[in-house]
Write an enzyme that holds these catalytic residues in place. Structure first.
Site, PDB file in Angstrom:
ATOM      1  N   GLU A  86     130.323  30.268  61.558  1.00 51.65           N
ATOM      2  CA  GLU A  86     131.519  30.677  60.795  1.00 51.65           C
ATOM      3  C   GLU A  86     132.586  29.588  60.753  1.00 51.65           C
ATOM      4  O   GLU A  86     133.030  29.107  61.802  1.00 51.65           O
ATOM      5  CB  GLU A  86     132.110  31.952  61.421  1.00 51.65           C
ATOM      6  CG  GLU A  86     133.205  32.554  60.564  1.00 51.65           C
ATOM      7  CD  GLU A  86     133.759  33.867  61.122  1.00 51.65           C
ATOM      8  OE1 GLU A  86     133.354  34.280  62.219  1.00 51.65           O
ATOM      9  OE2 GLU A  86     134.609  34.458  60.429  1.00 51.65           O
ATOM     10  N   LYS A 133     136.504  41.097  68.242  1.00 48.64           N
ATOM     11  CA  LYS A 133     135.594  40.221  67.490  1.00 48.64           C
ATOM     12  C   LYS A 133     136.154  38.803  67.502  1.00 48.64           C
ATOM     13  O   LYS A 133     135.426  37.820  67.659  1.00 48.64           O
ATOM     14  CB  LYS A 133     135.427  40.742  66.061  1.00 48.64           C
ATOM     15  CG  LYS A 133     134.361  40.042  65.242  1.00 48.64           C
ATOM     16  CD  LYS A 133     134.844  38.791  64.533  1.00 48.64           C
ATOM     17  CE  LYS A 133     133.750  38.168  63.697  1.00 48.64           C
ATOM     18  NZ  LYS A 133     134.151  36.900  63.075  1.00 48.64           N
ATOM     19  N   ASP A 160     122.712  34.190  77.546  1.00 43.67           N
ATOM     20  CA  ASP A 160     122.271  35.331  76.748  1.00 43.67           C
ATOM     21  C   ASP A 160     123.516  36.013  76.163  1.00 43.67           C
ATOM     22  O   ASP A 160     124.143  36.849  76.807  1.00 43.67           O
ATOM     23  CB  ASP A 160     121.497  36.287  77.674  1.00 43.67           C
ATOM     24  CG  ASP A 160     121.011  37.535  76.957  1.00 43.67           C
ATOM     25  OD1 ASP A 160     121.429  37.770  75.811  1.00 43.67           O
ATOM     26  OD2 ASP A 160     120.219  38.279  77.561  1.00 43.67           O
ATOM     27  N   HIS A 199     142.148  30.295  57.496  1.00 44.48           N
ATOM     28  CA  HIS A 199     140.711  30.573  57.548  1.00 44.48           C
ATOM     29  C   HIS A 199     140.049  30.231  56.217  1.00 44.48           C
ATOM     30  O   HIS A 199     139.029  29.537  56.173  1.00 44.48           O
ATOM     31  CB  HIS A 199     140.532  32.048  57.891  1.00 44.48           C
ATOM     32  CG  HIS A 199     139.122  32.529  57.889  1.00 44.48           C
ATOM     33  ND1 HIS A 199     138.159  31.980  58.697  1.00 44.48           N
ATOM     34  CD2 HIS A 199     138.509  33.504  57.176  1.00 44.48           C
ATOM     35  CE1 HIS A 199     137.013  32.610  58.493  1.00 44.48           C
ATOM     36  NE2 HIS A 199     137.208  33.526  57.568  1.00 44.48           N
TER      37      HIS A 199
HETATM   38  P1  HMG Z   1     146.935  24.564  61.279  1.00 43.63           P
HETATM   39  O1  HMG Z   1     148.179  25.219  61.609  1.00 43.63           O
HETATM   40  O2  HMG Z   1     146.735  24.089  59.887  1.00 43.63           O
HETATM   41  O3  HMG Z   1     146.653  23.414  62.309  1.00 43.63           O
HETATM   42  O4  HMG Z   1     145.753  25.553  61.692  1.00 43.63           O
HETATM   43  P2  HMG Z   1     147.451  22.063  62.541  1.00 43.63           P
HETATM   44  O5  HMG Z   1     147.270  21.177  61.336  1.00 43.63           O
HETATM   45  O6  HMG Z   1     148.830  22.366  63.005  1.00 43.63           O
HETATM   46  O7  HMG Z   1     146.612  21.447  63.756  1.00 43.63           O
HETATM   47  C1  HMG Z   1     146.813  21.852  65.101  1.00 43.63           C
HETATM   48  C2  HMG Z   1     145.508  21.737  65.832  1.00 43.63           C
HETATM   49  O8  HMG Z   1     144.582  22.749  65.350  1.00 43.63           O
HETATM   50  C3  HMG Z   1     144.798  20.423  65.637  1.00 43.63           C
HETATM   51  O9  HMG Z   1     145.292  19.501  66.553  1.00 43.63           O
HETATM   52  C4  HMG Z   1     143.358  20.793  65.918  1.00 43.63           C
HETATM   53  O10 HMG Z   1     143.129  20.879  67.299  1.00 43.63           O
HETATM   54  C5  HMG Z   1     143.263  22.189  65.331  1.00 43.63           C
HETATM   55  P3  HMG Z   1     145.402  17.913  66.173  1.00 43.63           P
HETATM   56  O11 HMG Z   1     143.981  17.434  65.902  1.00 43.63           O
HETATM   57  O12 HMG Z   1     146.257  17.826  64.959  1.00 43.63           O
HETATM   58  O13 HMG Z   1     145.990  17.300  67.382  1.00 43.63           O
HETATM   59  N1  HMG Z   1     142.776  22.118  63.932  1.00 43.63           N
HETATM   60  C6  HMG Z   1     141.517  21.826  63.569  1.00 43.63           C
HETATM   61  N2  HMG Z   1     140.444  21.495  64.281  1.00 43.63           N
HETATM   62  C7  HMG Z   1     139.306  21.248  63.614  1.00 43.63           C
HETATM   63  N3  HMG Z   1     139.180  21.312  62.277  1.00 43.63           N
HETATM   64  C8  HMG Z   1     140.248  21.626  61.511  1.00 43.63           C
HETATM   65  C9  HMG Z   1     141.467  21.893  62.165  1.00 43.63           C
HETATM   66  N4  HMG Z   1     142.698  22.247  61.728  1.00 43.63           N
HETATM   67  C10 HMG Z   1     143.480  22.374  62.815  1.00 43.63           C
HETATM   68  N5  HMG Z   1     140.108  21.691  60.193  1.00 43.63           N
HETATM   69  C11 HMG Z   1     143.813  26.898  61.608  1.00 43.63           C
HETATM   70  C12 HMG Z   1     144.643  25.840  60.898  1.00 43.63           C
HETATM   71  C13 HMG Z   1     142.669  27.331  60.728  1.00 43.63           C
HETATM   72  C14 HMG Z   1     143.237  26.301  62.909  1.00 43.63           C
HETATM   73  C15 HMG Z   1     144.769  28.091  61.960  1.00 43.63           C
HETATM   74  O14 HMG Z   1     145.281  28.617  60.774  1.00 43.63           O
HETATM   75  C16 HMG Z   1     144.073  29.188  62.730  1.00 43.63           C
HETATM   76  O15 HMG Z   1     143.856  29.057  63.917  1.00 43.63           O
HETATM   77  N6  HMG Z   1     143.738  30.297  62.064  1.00 43.63           N
HETATM   78  C17 HMG Z   1     142.949  31.383  62.650  1.00 43.63           C
HETATM   79  C18 HMG Z   1     141.538  31.240  62.165  1.00 43.63           C
HETATM   80  C19 HMG Z   1     140.559  32.164  62.853  1.00 43.63           C
HETATM   81  O16 HMG Z   1     140.863  32.920  63.731  1.00 43.63           O
HETATM   82  N7  HMG Z   1     139.312  32.050  62.433  1.00 43.63           N
HETATM   83  C20 HMG Z   1     138.226  32.844  62.954  1.00 43.63           C
HETATM   84  C21 HMG Z   1     137.568  33.585  61.842  1.00 43.63           C
HETATM   85  S1  HMG Z   1     138.555  34.984  61.378  1.00 43.63           S
HETATM   86  C22 HMG Z   1     137.905  36.202  62.413  1.00 43.63           C
HETATM   87  O17 HMG Z   1     136.733  36.351  62.448  1.00 43.63           O
HETATM   88  C23 HMG Z   1     138.694  36.876  63.496  1.00 43.63           C
HETATM   89  C24 HMG Z   1     139.867  37.744  63.196  1.00 43.63           C
HETATM   90  O18 HMG Z   1     139.576  38.801  62.339  1.00 43.63           O
HETATM   91  C25 HMG Z   1     140.267  38.245  64.565  1.00 43.63           C
HETATM   92  C26 HMG Z   1     141.464  39.151  64.557  1.00 43.63           C
HETATM   93  O19 HMG Z   1     141.698  39.841  63.546  1.00 43.63           O
HETATM   94  O20 HMG Z   1     142.142  39.185  65.613  1.00 43.63           O
HETATM   95  C27 HMG Z   1     140.961  36.933  62.590  1.00 43.63           C
END
Ligand code: HMG
Length: 417
Positions: free
Chosen positions: A78, A257, A273, A370
């Protein structure tokens, strides 16, 4: 049942693929795909083997646990999971990192008896009188475990419904230990059968309440701020979301999740596992009769405090861990050497993952971050080549509404240009 399935497992991998391809009329391209992904190890691990199904592996960064920095391999399909784990971990690291208590580790081997009518109390009394024998029999079934300092250490008795459950508490040292526990539980089961008990089953329990791992973190408000929302407001909304996950199972399941996004990915990459971990986590989430969020977020002064407790009966030896060279390389990447360390790091990844998701929900919503990262897989799913993917994702990021048909249209426009 189609006849071609009979004895399928006895064929060589090539014969299996040929037989299946003929029966399912697979294209030459599909057949090539199966054959290209095939490995000797895979054929040794599972039955009716065809090919290896691969997951992408990335590395979760910025994880500070008990003062030590980790880079943790994560295998997951994902988009945004690894980014979110690294993002959450970075925010925690800036406020001092995760504190993970040292885990007490034992697995439960369950031997379930059906007592004769009206004999529950007398059978329980007999079992209590013979607790040393029960432990001896368990340990004799797996002497090497005891030699390593582990083995069956305790035995408890429960009466769920009309059954008696003899719960052996077994220290499996650094191993995942499921097979050892099953061997020991079955030995006790046979011994009890020989002593006249009606034994229904003897098996490990995945409700690993004796391998609980707790992790905590304190995050300064300032490290939660977004471009549009002050850190304190984000923190208070996160605490409300946490409260919601304690009272509403619909939200709790999604909250958990999010935690398991990170935990499963570490479990897969470390050869553990993950189905056992999932089963135990969700059973623990409903331990008091209502399904709740496994983690909580609470305000304390100008900090948000996160806490997560769940069963993590992980191992660093046993199962497929020693067989898969990539798993072994993953341990060299993370530097993790003990099961206790793996449990502490895994729980921290889960809490970091949860922090990032709940922070996103409390501020801009999940789609903003996301979906940006989903665009790449969306582009691939509509047929974009590796060269076209960056162009498609760049255009999609500028649009208000994105879905498959929009992505298709964008791709065809790029191709026209
Ligand atoms: P952002 O604010 O754009 O990040 O986050 P940033 O540009 O401020 O960067 C900060 C740091 O985030 C970076 O540090 C990286 O460590 C990391 P730096 O390298 O700058 O020193 N980072 C990344 N690492 C790798 N690839 C990237 C990347 N971008 C930032 N492209 C982000 C963007 C997507 C991380 C943020 O919006 C976020 O954490 N969103 C949540 C996403 C999420 O939870 N995804 C899981 C799938 S959704 C789900 O299944 C679960 C859910 O339903 C659970 C729930 O409801 O509780 C959501």
């Amino acid at each position: 049942m189609s006849n071609w399935q009979h004895g399928f497992y006895k064929l060589s991998t090539e014969e299996r693929r040929a037989r299946l391809s003929a029966a399912r009329h697979l294209s030459t391209a599909d057949q090539q795909l199966l054959s290209d992904g095939s490995s000797t190890l895979g054929n040794q691990l599972v039955e009716n083997y065809l090919t290896d199904y691969r997951l992408p592996e990335g590395v979760g960064l910025n994880l500070l646990v008990n003062g030590q920095e980790y880079q943790v391999p994560m295998a997951v399909e994902e988009p945004s999971v690894i980014a979110a784990a690294s993002n959450g971990a970075q925010r925690v690291a800036r406020s001092g990192g995760f504190q993970a208590a040292r885990q007490e580790r034992a697995l439960v081997g369950q031997v379930v008896l059906v007592p004769a009518d009206g004999e529950t109390d007398s059978e329980l009394a007999w079992l209590r009188d013979h607790r040393d024998d029960l432990l001896r029999v368990a340990n004799e079934a797996h002497p090497s475990m005891k030699r390593r300092g582990g083995g069956a250490k305790d035995v408890r008795f429960r009466t769920p419904g009309h059954f008696i459950s003899v719960d052996l508490s077994i220290d499996v040292c650094q191993a995942m230990g499921a097979n050892s526990v099953n061997t020991m539980a079955e030995a006790v089961g046979h011994w009890l059968t020989d002593h006249g008990f009606n034994v229904l089953t003897a098996i490990l329990s995945n409700y690993a309440t004796e391998s609980l791992q707790t992790v905590e973190c304190r995050v300064d408000f300032v490290n939660l701020a977004t471009a549009k929302m002050a850190g304190e407001k984000v923190a208070r909304r996160m605490a409300q979301l946490s409260d919601l996950a304690q009272v509403d199972p619909y939200r709790a399941a999604t909250h958990n999740k999010g935690i398991m996004n990170g935990i499963d990915a570490v479990m897969v990459a470390s050869g553990n596992d993950w189905r056992a971990i999932e089963a135990g986590a969700h059973a623990y989430a409903v331990k008091d009769g209502q399904y709740r969020g496994l983690s909580t977020w609470q305000i304390d002064g100008d900090q948000l405090i996160g806490r997560l407790t769940l069963p993590l009966p992980v191992g660093v030896v046993g199962g497929s861990i020693g067989l898969n060279p990539l798993t072994k390389a993953n341990y060299r990447i993370s530097g993790i050497e003990t099961a206790e360390e793996l449990a502490a790091v895994t729980a921290s990844v889960g809490l970091a993952q949860n922090l990032a998701a709940v922070r996103a929900l409390a501020s801009s919503g999940i789609q903003a971050g996301h979906m940006k990262l989903q665009y790449r897989s969306l582009a691939v799913s509509v047929g974009a080549t590796a060269d076209e993917v960056p162009q498609v994702t760049k255009k999609l990021a500028k649009l208000d509404h994105v879905d498959r048909s929009v992505a298709k249209q964008v791709l065809s426009e790029i191709r026209k240009d």
